[in-house]
Structure formats: structure tokens, C-alpha cells
Design an enzyme around this catalytic site. Structure first.
Site, PDB file in Angstrom:
ATOM      1  N   SER A  30      37.233  38.666  41.429  1.00 15.53           N
ATOM      2  CA  SER A  30      37.396  37.344  42.038  1.00 15.53           C
ATOM      3  C   SER A  30      38.294  36.472  41.159  1.00 15.53           C
ATOM      4  O   SER A  30      38.449  36.729  39.973  1.00 15.53           O
ATOM      5  CB  SER A  30      36.033  36.668  42.203  1.00 15.53           C
ATOM      6  OG  SER A  30      35.156  37.486  42.945  1.00 15.53           O
ATOM      7  N   GLY A  31      38.870  35.451  41.775  1.00 17.64           N
ATOM      8  CA  GLY A  31      39.701  34.527  41.015  1.00 17.64           C
ATOM      9  C   GLY A  31      41.160  34.571  41.418  1.00 17.64           C
ATOM     10  O   GLY A  31      41.587  35.373  42.259  1.00 17.64           O
ATOM     11  N   ALA A 108      39.216  37.005  34.323  1.00 20.65           N
ATOM     12  CA  ALA A 108      38.288  36.515  33.302  1.00 20.65           C
ATOM     13  C   ALA A 108      38.677  35.095  32.922  1.00 20.65           C
ATOM     14  O   ALA A 108      39.832  34.685  33.071  1.00 20.65           O
ATOM     15  CB  ALA A 108      38.300  37.412  32.066  1.00 20.65           C
ATOM     16  N   GLY A 120      32.706  33.875  35.352  1.00 21.30           N
ATOM     17  CA  GLY A 120      31.784  33.054  36.129  1.00 21.30           C
ATOM     18  C   GLY A 120      32.291  31.661  36.410  1.00 21.30           C
ATOM     19  O   GLY A 120      31.562  30.836  36.947  1.00 21.30           O
ATOM     20  N   GLU A 128      30.026  40.352  40.234  1.00 24.42           N
ATOM     21  CA  GLU A 128      31.081  40.929  39.394  1.00 24.42           C
ATOM     22  C   GLU A 128      30.490  41.883  38.355  1.00 24.42           C
ATOM     23  O   GLU A 128      31.039  42.954  38.098  1.00 24.42           O
ATOM     24  CB  GLU A 128      31.865  39.811  38.699  1.00 24.42           C
ATOM     25  CG  GLU A 128      32.764  39.018  39.636  1.00 24.42           C
ATOM     26  CD  GLU A 128      33.403  37.818  38.959  1.00 24.42           C
ATOM     27  OE1 GLU A 128      34.473  37.393  39.413  1.00 24.42           O
ATOM     28  OE2 GLU A 128      32.816  37.296  37.991  1.00 24.42           O
ATOM     29  N   LYS A 146      44.150  33.015  28.567  1.00 20.57           N
ATOM     30  CA  LYS A 146      42.762  33.485  28.555  1.00 20.57           C
ATOM     31  C   LYS A 146      42.464  34.384  27.355  1.00 20.57           C
ATOM     32  O   LYS A 146      41.325  34.827  27.181  1.00 20.57           O
ATOM     33  CB  LYS A 146      42.460  34.241  29.851  1.00 20.57           C
ATOM     34  CG  LYS A 146      42.782  33.465  31.116  1.00 20.57           C
ATOM     35  CD  LYS A 146      41.993  32.166  31.197  1.00 20.57           C
ATOM     36  CE  LYS A 146      42.401  31.321  32.390  1.00 20.57           C
ATOM     37  NZ  LYS A 146      42.141  31.961  33.675  1.00 20.57           N
TER      38      LYS A 146
END
Length: 269
Positions: A30-31, A108, A120, A128, A146
């Protein structure tokens, strides 16, 4: 250079390196970076129709294989990734249908030099983590912002912790006793009240400082080292906690799109 291109380069590199004609069951994270993972997968499934990709492949020393997407099943980790899979005409699977996944590619919020990660930020870390745990390979893709030496260095919003709604106050107070420096029950932006996860739970963001393993946390009754593994273990033991956004020792490799929007940094075990 926009971080968008950095994310795209990281996603493309991961897909091109790890997905081949034998890959069948694929976990989709996700993301924002995962959008480009799906974009590249679709391109690889329509190789012959993509003139630019074909031309680059012919001139490359490392030839890419066309993916037979009809034979692939994609496992989502959130509503977002579920919609990405459906909207791109890919075969949708569910977590409980498979005991093992060939590979999962996910984003991430922060990754340290030991490939531990905080995830998260999008409140999807429970699913995940389930998908990552049953994957033969867990791959992280992100942009250069990141990448950190230790967790908590750049991501100062806190570790996302999914909690059962009626236990949030208990969990909140328990986190204080663990030595949490900053606590926040995550609130929704376009609704009154807290964020609700895909699983119907709340999210508490808990910042413990830099998780460098050099300091002690806790209180007079018990103390523990502030390493990612110890912090994860202590939080998981709290009543009402469903899952913690610390992914410790799970990733095999991480790809970071660099600031120039062209090159990709690689961190692996």
C-alpha cells in the site's frame, strides 16, 4: 526533482529484478510508491504492445521477460491496493486463500541500515504484515527520503499501533509506562473522530525516539533496550494491541529511488 519519479524508478527496478515468468502469487503493498509497482506490472504484461519498453529491452544486456498476467494472482494489503488490482484488470486473490506468496512488494515510511522498517502511515500495517510474513520474498520500495541510519531518525510521527477501539485508553496509558515520548490517537481528516482501519480498529502513533539500541526505556519496575526488536516485543504484549508497524528482520532487499530521479540505491542483507 519530484519524488514521484524517484518512487517510480524504485518500483520499476524492483519489479524488473524480481518478477519473472515463474512468478505466480504476488502480494501488493500500500502507499504512493505501490501505484508504480502496479503500473510496471501492467507494462510487463503488455510487452509487445509497449514499443518503448521493447526498444529498451532489445538494447539491454539483461532481457526482461513478459509476464503472463492471466496466470498471476495478486493479493491486496488494503482497500487502496485492492482497487489498484481491480481497476487494472488483474486477478484478485485474498490472504486466506494462500498459505504462501511468491513475492510481496511494499512501501515503507522509514527503513534503517539493517532493513528494519516502520510502516503504517496509511493505517494498513496489519494486513501488510500478514502478507509479508507468508511471502517467500518481501521487497521494500521507496524514495530516498525514507532511508535512515536508525528508525525514528526521520520518521518522527511515531510507530503506528493498531488497537481495538474499546481498549485504546488502556493501550494509550500502557504506552506511556513503556517510556513513549509522544503519543497521538490518529484523527481522521474528513470525518469527526479517529481514523478507522480496514479492520475496524483505531491507530495510535507512538514515538519512542531513535531506536538505536543504545538507550533504556521503561520505568522503575522494568527496563528494556530501545532496539526495534525489543520495542516491538514490548508493545505487542500490551492488552488491546492488534499489530505494530515495526517490521523487524522481514525485508530481504530495499530499493530507494534517488534524488536525481534516475538512479536507484539498493540495500540488502
Amino acid at each position: 526533482m519530484s519524488s514521484t519519479e524517484s518512487k517510480r524508478q524504485a518500483a520499476y527496478k524492483a519489479v524488473d529484478t524480481h518478477l519473472n515468468s515463474e512468478t505466480r502469487i504476488i502480494g501488493i503493498g500500500s502507499g504512493s510508491t505501490v501505484v508504480f509497482v502496479i503500473e510496471r506490472i501492467v507494462q510487463r504484461g503488455n510487452f509487445k504492445k509497449n514499443d518503448e519498453l521493447n526498444e529498451k529491452n532489445e538494447s539491454s544486456d539483461q532481457k526482461l521477460e513478459e509476464l503472463d498476467l492471466d496466470q498471476c494472482v495478486f493479493i491486496p494489503t488494503s482497500f487502496q491496493s485492492r482497487q489498484l488490482i481491480i481497476n487494472n484488470g488483474l486477478n484478485l486473490g485474498e490472504i486466506d486463500q494462500y498459505q504462501e506468496i511468491d513475492i510481496t512488494i511494499d512501501g515503507a515510511d522509514e527503513v534503517d541500515e539493517n532493513l528494519n522498517a516502520i510502516k503504517g502511515g496509511g493505517a494498513c500495517h496489519l494486513r501488510e504484515k500478514v502478507v509479508a510474513e507468508i511471502s517467500k520474498k518481501f521487497i521494500i520500495v521507496a524514495d530516498y527520503t525514507k532511508r535512515s541510519t536508525v528508525l525514528g531518525e526521520k520518521w518522527v510521527k511515531g510507530i503506528p499501533i493498531e488497537v481495538i477501539p474499546f481498549c485504546y485508553a488502556l493501550a494509550y496509558n500502557s504506552l506511556k509506562l513503556l517510556g513513549c515520548q509522544k503519543l497521538n490517537l490518529r484523527m481522521a481528516k474528513n470525518k469527526a473522530g479517529p481514523v478507522i482501519t480496514d479492520n475496524g480498529n483505531f491507530v495510535i502513533d507512538a514515538y519512542f525516539g531513535k531506536l538505536d539500541g543504545q538507550q533504556s526505556l521503561g520505568n522503575d519496575n522494568f527496563m528494556f533496550i530501545n532496539s526495534p526488536s525489543e520495542v516491538l516485543k514490548r508493545i505487542k504484549l500490551l492488552t488491546g494491541v492488534v499489530e505494530v508497524g515495526l517490521f523487524v528482520g522481514m525485508a530481504e532487499i530495499a530499493y530507494f529511488g534517488e534524488e536525481d530521479g534516475c538512479s536507484v540505491g539498493v540495500l540488502k542483507k
